[in-house]
Design a protein around this motif. Structure first.
Motif, PDB file in Angstrom:
ATOM      1  N   ASP A  84       0.850  -1.188   0.000  1.00  0.00           N
ATOM      2  CA  ASP A  84       0.000   0.000   0.000  1.00  0.00           C
ATOM      3  C   ASP A  84       0.893   1.248   0.000  1.00  0.00           C
ATOM      4  O   ASP A  84       1.625   1.490   0.960  1.00  0.00           O
ATOM      5  N   PHE A  85       0.865   2.006  -1.079  1.00  0.00           N
ATOM      6  CA  PHE A  85       1.708   3.186  -1.217  1.00  0.00           C
ATOM      7  C   PHE A  85       0.988   4.476  -0.835  1.00  0.00           C
ATOM      8  O   PHE A  85       1.465   5.554  -1.131  1.00  0.00           O
ATOM      9  N   SER A  86      -0.137   4.378  -0.164  1.00  0.00           N
ATOM     10  CA  SER A  86      -0.930   5.569   0.133  1.00  0.00           C
ATOM     11  C   SER A  86      -0.204   6.524   1.085  1.00  0.00           C
ATOM     12  O   SER A  86      -0.293   7.743   0.917  1.00  0.00           O
ATOM     13  N   LEU A  87       0.534   5.999   2.072  1.00  0.00           N
ATOM     14  CA  LEU A  87       1.250   6.865   3.007  1.00  0.00           C
ATOM     15  C   LEU A  87       2.343   7.641   2.274  1.00  0.00           C
ATOM     16  O   LEU A  87       2.504   8.838   2.481  1.00  0.00           O
ATOM     17  N   TYR A  88       3.072   6.971   1.410  1.00  0.00           N
ATOM     18  CA  TYR A  88       4.119   7.645   0.631  1.00  0.00           C
ATOM     19  C   TYR A  88       3.498   8.701  -0.281  1.00  0.00           C
ATOM     20  O   TYR A  88       4.050   9.795  -0.427  1.00  0.00           O
ATOM     21  N   GLY A  89       2.363   8.402  -0.854  1.00  0.00           N
ATOM     22  CA  GLY A  89       1.659   9.374  -1.697  1.00  0.00           C
ATOM     23  C   GLY A  89       1.236  10.604  -0.918  1.00  0.00           C
ATOM     24  O   GLY A  89       1.395  11.735  -1.392  1.00  0.00           O
ATOM     25  N   ARG A  90       0.712  10.391   0.279  1.00  0.00           N
ATOM     26  CA  ARG A  90       0.307  11.515   1.133  1.00  0.00           C
ATOM     27  C   ARG A  90       1.507  12.361   1.516  1.00  0.00           C
ATOM     28  O   ARG A  90       1.437  13.591   1.538  1.00  0.00           O
ATOM     29  N   LEU A 109      12.337   6.721   4.960  1.00  0.00           N
ATOM     30  CA  LEU A 109      11.770   6.884   3.618  1.00  0.00           C
ATOM     31  C   LEU A 109      11.732   5.555   2.858  1.00  0.00           C
ATOM     32  O   LEU A 109      10.741   5.251   2.191  1.00  0.00           O
ATOM     33  N   LEU A 110      12.782   4.772   2.963  1.00  0.00           N
ATOM     34  CA  LEU A 110      12.791   3.480   2.277  1.00  0.00           C
ATOM     35  C   LEU A 110      11.721   2.544   2.842  1.00  0.00           C
ATOM     36  O   LEU A 110      11.067   1.821   2.091  1.00  0.00           O
ATOM     37  N   ASP A 111      11.554   2.561   4.162  1.00  0.00           N
ATOM     38  CA  ASP A 111      10.515   1.720   4.776  1.00  0.00           C
ATOM     39  C   ASP A 111       9.125   2.132   4.300  1.00  0.00           C
ATOM     40  O   ASP A 111       8.277   1.285   4.019  1.00  0.00           O
ATOM     41  N   ILE A 112       8.886   3.427   4.205  1.00  0.00           N
ATOM     42  CA  ILE A 112       7.583   3.908   3.744  1.00  0.00           C
ATOM     43  C   ILE A 112       7.365   3.533   2.282  1.00  0.00           C
ATOM     44  O   ILE A 112       6.280   3.115   1.896  1.00  0.00           O
ATOM     45  N   GLN A 113       8.415   3.649   1.476  1.00  0.00           N
ATOM     46  CA  GLN A 113       8.303   3.281   0.062  1.00  0.00           C
ATOM     47  C   GLN A 113       8.068   1.788  -0.111  1.00  0.00           C
ATOM     48  O   GLN A 113       7.501   1.365  -1.111  1.00  0.00           O
ATOM     49  N   ARG A 114       8.494   0.997   0.844  1.00  0.00           N
ATOM     50  CA  ARG A 114       8.339  -0.457   0.766  1.00  0.00           C
ATOM     51  C   ARG A 114       7.127  -0.960   1.532  1.00  0.00           C
ATOM     52  O   ARG A 114       6.918  -2.161   1.655  1.00  0.00           O
ATOM     53  N   GLY A 115       6.351  -0.054   2.106  1.00  0.00           N
ATOM     54  CA  GLY A 115       5.140  -0.442   2.806  1.00  0.00           C
ATOM     55  C   GLY A 115       5.350  -0.896   4.236  1.00  0.00           C
ATOM     56  O   GLY A 115       4.446  -1.439   4.854  1.00  0.00           O
ATOM     57  N   LYS A 116       6.514  -0.658   4.795  1.00  0.00           N
ATOM     58  CA  LYS A 116       6.807  -1.049   6.181  1.00  0.00           C
ATOM     59  C   LYS A 116       6.535   0.140   7.108  1.00  0.00           C
ATOM     60  O   LYS A 116       7.431   0.707   7.724  1.00  0.00           O
ATOM     61  N   GLU A 117       5.281   0.485   7.218  1.00  0.00           N
ATOM     62  CA  GLU A 117       4.896   1.681   7.958  1.00  0.00           C
ATOM     63  C   GLU A 117       5.137   1.565   9.466  1.00  0.00           C
ATOM     64  O   GLU A 117       5.496   2.537  10.112  1.00  0.00           O
ATOM     65  N   ALA A 118       4.953   0.396  10.027  1.00  0.00           N
ATOM     66  CA  ALA A 118       5.170   0.213  11.470  1.00  0.00           C
ATOM     67  C   ALA A 118       6.636   0.404  11.819  1.00  0.00           C
ATOM     68  O   ALA A 118       6.970   1.024  12.842  1.00  0.00           O
ATOM     69  N   GLU A 119       7.524  -0.101  10.980  1.00  0.00           N
ATOM     70  CA  GLU A 119       8.957   0.057  11.213  1.00  0.00           C
ATOM     71  C   GLU A 119       9.352   1.526  11.103  1.00  0.00           C
ATOM     72  O   GLU A 119      10.139   2.032  11.899  1.00  0.00           O
ATOM     73  N   ALA A 120       8.798   2.233  10.132  1.00  0.00           N
ATOM     74  CA  ALA A 120       9.085   3.663   9.958  1.00  0.00           C
ATOM     75  C   ALA A 120       8.611   4.457  11.180  1.00  0.00           C
ATOM     76  O   ALA A 120       9.325   5.340  11.660  1.00  0.00           O
TER      77      ALA A 120
END
Length: 111
Positions: free
Chosen positions: A20-26, A61-72
């Motif tokens: 899910d890339f929605s967080l990176y998009g926001r 940034l890499l975690d967000i781009q890869r969908g690892k939102e909890a780690e970010a």
């Protein structure tokens, strides 16, 4: 069969079609500079908090781009907002503002 004490590690490949890339998009809507990051690691090298918490704008940034939102989110909690990363960024990204924007986005998601 002889047992050597080794095992095969599980695959670490990611299926980016399912991320899910929605967080990176926001984030990119609020902070277009996020797209400028080339993941050089200058921010990580100067980060005071990174020595103890593992904080790194590059990793976030890499975690967000890869969908690892909890780690970010976990890494963001270690930031001291000292601004050293902003001073050394070769692309001139205001990383401090980027971190604050991410924290704001995470705060909105918790509500």
């Amino acid at each position: 069969m002889m047992e050597f004490g080794f095992s095969i590690s599980p695959s670490s490949t990611m299926n980016l079609d399912k991320v899910d890339f929605s967080l990176y998009g926001r984030l990119c809507e609020i902070e277009p500079d996020a797209k400028k990051c080339m993941a050089c690691g200058s921010c990580s090298a100067t980060c005071t908090a990174g020595q103890w918490t593992g904080m790194s704008v590059r990793k976030v940034l890499l975690d967000i781009q890869r969908g690892k939102e909890a780690e970010a989110a976990r890494l963001l909690k270690g930031c001291m907002l000292c601004g050293k990363c902003t001073m050394v960024c070769p692309r001139g990204i205001n990383t401090r503002h980027l971190i604050l924007s991410l924290c704001r986005i995470y705060g909105e998601d918790e509500k």
